[in-house]
Scaffold this motif. Sequence first.
Motif, PDB file in Angstrom:
ATOM      1  N   PHE A   1       0.733  -1.218   0.001  1.00  0.00           N
ATOM      2  CA  PHE A   1       0.102   0.214  -0.115  1.00  0.00           C
ATOM      3  C   PHE A   1       0.763   1.281  -0.008  1.00  0.00           C
ATOM      4  O   PHE A   1       0.494   2.096  -0.621  1.00  0.00           O
ATOM      5  CB  PHE A   1      -1.029  -0.198   1.096  1.00  0.00           C
TER       6      PHE A   1
ATOM      7  N   GLN B   1      -1.481   4.407  -1.124  1.00  0.00           N
ATOM      8  CA  GLN B   1      -2.846   4.351  -0.368  1.00  0.00           C
ATOM      9  C   GLN B   1      -2.662   4.214   1.076  1.00  0.00           C
ATOM     10  O   GLN B   1      -2.853   3.182   1.666  1.00  0.00           O
ATOM     11  CB  GLN B   1      -3.248   2.819  -0.824  1.00  0.00           C
TER      12      GLN B   1
ATOM     13  N   ASP C   1      -4.150   5.305   3.535  1.00  0.00           N
ATOM     14  CA  ASP C   1      -5.227   5.040   4.584  1.00  0.00           C
ATOM     15  C   ASP C   1      -5.703   3.735   4.513  1.00  0.00           C
ATOM     16  O   ASP C   1      -6.185   3.202   5.681  1.00  0.00           O
ATOM     17  CB  ASP C   1      -6.461   5.747   3.936  1.00  0.00           C
ATOM     18  N   LYS C   2      -4.873   2.879   3.896  1.00  0.00           N
ATOM     19  CA  LYS C   2      -5.257   1.179   3.858  1.00  0.00           C
ATOM     20  C   LYS C   2      -4.175   0.592   4.832  1.00  0.00           C
ATOM     21  O   LYS C   2      -4.284  -0.466   5.247  1.00  0.00           O
ATOM     22  CB  LYS C   2      -5.364   0.572   2.614  1.00  0.00           C
TER      23      LYS C   2
ATOM     24  N   ASP D   1      -3.032   3.492  12.640  1.00  0.00           N
ATOM     25  CA  ASP D   1      -3.090   3.909  11.481  1.00  0.00           C
ATOM     26  C   ASP D   1      -1.957   4.618  11.007  1.00  0.00           C
ATOM     27  O   ASP D   1      -1.536   5.580  11.633  1.00  0.00           O
ATOM     28  CB  ASP D   1      -4.466   4.821  11.255  1.00  0.00           C
TER      29      ASP D   1
END
Length: 277
Positions: free
Chosen positions: A113, A118, A120-121, A133
């Motif tokens: 990711f 990406q 946020d993943k 996160d």
Amino acid sequence: MRIAIVSILTVLISSFLFFSFKNERLNNVEGITIKDRFSVPSGYERTKEAKNSFGDYLRNLPLKPAGSLVKYYNGSTKSNNNNVYDAVIDLPIGNKDLHQCADAVMRLRADYFYSQKQYDKIHFNFTNGFRIDYNKWRQGYRIAVKGNKTSWVKTAKASDSPQDYWKYLEMVFNYAGTASLSKELKSIEVSDIQIGDVFIKGGFPGHAVIVVDMAINPKNNQKLMLLAQSYMPAQELQILLNPSISSNNKVCWYAINSLPTLETPEWTFKSSELKRF
């Protein structure tokens, strides 16, 4: 009686694979990725994976030159006298005793990711259930741990640099493991297996290996897989040999079947321990 039948089936399947592969040269020593290094046996073809998918990313992981030994976090080498692995994935692991089995699996998922931006993943749970996160981390927040209480505190500048990303991963490695990861993943039937799926036993200790490539025989739908692992102490990811096939004929492909167990060089999993992100 059931154990005896399972043992017989395992021997028969292993014998079938041995006789199928024994006259084939399945390893291309010049190959610099998993896909290029490991040829599929006659009659098989690699599964189709979408470009830029997780499966495509895994089978194109870079490998160290053929014959390389696995390095531990402290620079020492892992002997291969017990025929554990055939190739070493060429990724740095840091100099702390952190990059172990579940950590390596989480790292591959996060790296994929991160390479796709990406962000946020990218998230994982600590053993105590706290979710960390990467998006929060890249905003400059850091983790404060007091006893079993975990919280975010803003202590750094916003950054998504490789150095700060690695610090995030080391925080995950510190406080997550097989026990937490096994709870995050969802159970999958072996018949539905895909690249990126994980055989995992959560516990203290537990273990995890990840499927990094697959092939299929279109005539009978027999599937094969390649597995990668890290282990204890922290060490580089490695492509596992199949211990069910003669050590004189080194083969990394594993047949995927409905047997209740999967034997790898350093751990035996139940088929019910197959899970997916």
